[in-house]
Scaffold this active site. Structure first.
Site, PDB file in Angstrom:
ATOM      1  N   ASP A  64       0.876  -1.172   0.000  1.00 37.37           N
ATOM      2  CA  ASP A  64       0.000   0.000   0.000  1.00 37.37           C
ATOM      3  C   ASP A  64       0.910   1.216   0.000  1.00 37.37           C
ATOM      4  O   ASP A  64       1.563   1.513   1.000  1.00 37.37           O
ATOM      5  CB  ASP A  64      -0.895  -0.010   1.234  1.00 37.37           C
ATOM      6  CG  ASP A  64      -1.837   1.184   1.300  1.00 37.37           C
ATOM      7  OD1 ASP A  64      -1.777   2.034   0.394  1.00 37.37           O
ATOM      8  OD2 ASP A  64      -2.616   1.277   2.267  1.00 37.37           O
ATOM      9  N   SER A 144      -2.229  13.087 -14.921  1.00 35.60           N
ATOM     10  CA  SER A 144      -3.562  13.168 -15.529  1.00 35.60           C
ATOM     11  C   SER A 144      -3.712  14.512 -16.218  1.00 35.60           C
ATOM     12  O   SER A 144      -3.044  15.487 -15.857  1.00 35.60           O
ATOM     13  CB  SER A 144      -4.646  13.016 -14.458  1.00 35.60           C
ATOM     14  OG  SER A 144      -5.924  13.356 -14.978  1.00 35.60           O
ATOM     15  N   TYR A 164      -8.778  15.207  -6.098  1.00 33.09           N
ATOM     16  CA  TYR A 164      -8.009  14.449  -7.089  1.00 33.09           C
ATOM     17  C   TYR A 164      -7.234  15.392  -8.017  1.00 33.09           C
ATOM     18  O   TYR A 164      -6.054  15.180  -8.284  1.00 33.09           O
ATOM     19  CB  TYR A 164      -8.951  13.566  -7.903  1.00 33.09           C
ATOM     20  CG  TYR A 164      -8.261  12.765  -8.986  1.00 33.09           C
ATOM     21  CD1 TYR A 164      -7.562  11.601  -8.668  1.00 33.09           C
ATOM     22  CD2 TYR A 164      -8.306  13.162 -10.328  1.00 33.09           C
ATOM     23  CE1 TYR A 164      -6.935  10.859  -9.655  1.00 33.09           C
ATOM     24  CE2 TYR A 164      -7.690  12.432 -11.316  1.00 33.09           C
ATOM     25  CZ  TYR A 164      -7.004  11.277 -10.976  1.00 33.09           C
ATOM     26  OH  TYR A 164      -6.373  10.552 -11.959  1.00 33.09           O
ATOM     27  N   LYS A 168      -3.103  15.768  -8.581  1.00 31.76           N
ATOM     28  CA  LYS A 168      -2.424  15.634  -9.864  1.00 31.76           C
ATOM     29  C   LYS A 168      -1.660  16.908 -10.242  1.00 31.76           C
ATOM     30  O   LYS A 168      -0.613  16.842 -10.900  1.00 31.76           O
ATOM     31  CB  LYS A 168      -3.441  15.257 -10.943  1.00 31.76           C
ATOM     32  CG  LYS A 168      -3.973  13.838 -10.779  1.00 31.76           C
ATOM     33  CD  LYS A 168      -2.847  12.820 -10.742  1.00 31.76           C
ATOM     34  CE  LYS A 168      -3.315  11.403 -10.624  1.00 31.76           C
ATOM     35  NZ  LYS A 168      -2.202  10.426 -10.583  1.00 31.76           N
TER      36      LYS A 168
END
Length: 247
Positions: A64, A144, A164, A168
């Site tokens: 992880d 992304s 998110y 990024k």
């Protein structure tokens, strides 16, 4: 890719999607690949789907990336059994749908811990391995399109990109920070950020399934392109979009 033959490449988030596609292409290129993932069962399924000639070159480690102890245990094993890391593909990432103002704060923290700190943990260990062995390795950060441009939803449509996009955009900054530090540490280690547009994986929301999308294999081929550049060439940032993408 000939110069990387038998080198050791670590791929995080290797159990599905982009990570699985990258793993397969690196194995085909005759590298030793260490797949790090939380879902070991998915990694074993991936291994069993490979030709027998490639199966022994894939090493599966449960990891992880959001947990520094888990990352250290994985890299300790790699150094003990395989000698060290030559390539790191920092691919693991999560996106939990919701709004920044109202979503569960634990999901916000999980996203940052995985998408930002997970990359940092792995990058530090990979750098130490390369520097200690005087290896001119390569770090690739799977970014992304929202790391560069947060698309504006139509009025009346609730945005769901939340933290998110911020994670990024941090990857964009991380790429430049690492480039400068690699230079000042007197290394020839490369760093590349690859920013795909919409990709046909489990990550995008269901309502995006009808839009133009890349395939995971397209991103994997971009990784191989960046790795195959001559030693004096560094692809700093690569943005790839499906034809017709609206973003």
């Amino acid at each position: 890719m000939e110069r990387w033959k038998n080198s050791c490449a670590v791929v995080t988030g290797a159990s599905a999607g982009i990570g699985a596609a990258i793993t397969k292409e690196l194995l085909k290129a005759d590298l030793q690949v260490i797949g790090l993932a939380r879902r070991v069962d998915r990694m074993e399924q991936l291994r069993s789907s490979l030709p027998s000639s490639l199966q022994s070159r894939l090493h599966v480690i449960k990891c992880d990336v959001a947990d520094i102890e888990s990352v250290n245990e994985a890299f300790d094993w790699i150094e003990e059994h395989l000698g060290g890391v030559d390539i790191l593909i920092n691919n693991a990432g999560v996106h939990v749908k919701g709004q920044l103002l109202t979503m569960n704060i634990n999901d916000v923290e999980k996203t940052l811990q995985t998408n930002v700190m997970g990359m940092v943990y792995c990058a530090r260990r990979a750098f130490n391995s390369m520097k200690t062995r005087n290896v001119n390795g390569h770090l690739i950060l799977v970014n992304s399109i929202v790391g560069h441009n947060i698309f504006n939803m139509e009025p009346g449509t609730m945005p769901f990109i939340n933290i998110y996009a911020m994670s990024k955009q941090a990857t964009v900054a991380m790429t430049e920070v690492l480039r400068q530090e690699f230079r000042e540490y007197q290394t020839n280690i490369k760093v590349t950020s690859i920013s795909p547009g919409l990709v046909n994986t489990d990550l995008p929301p269901e309502e995006y399934k009808t839009l133009p999308r890349l395939q995971s294999e397209d991103v994997a081929m971009a990784v191989l392109y960046c790795l195959s550049t001559p030693p004096h060439v560094q692809v700093h940032e690569l943005i790839i979009k499906p034809v017709g993408e609206a973003f």
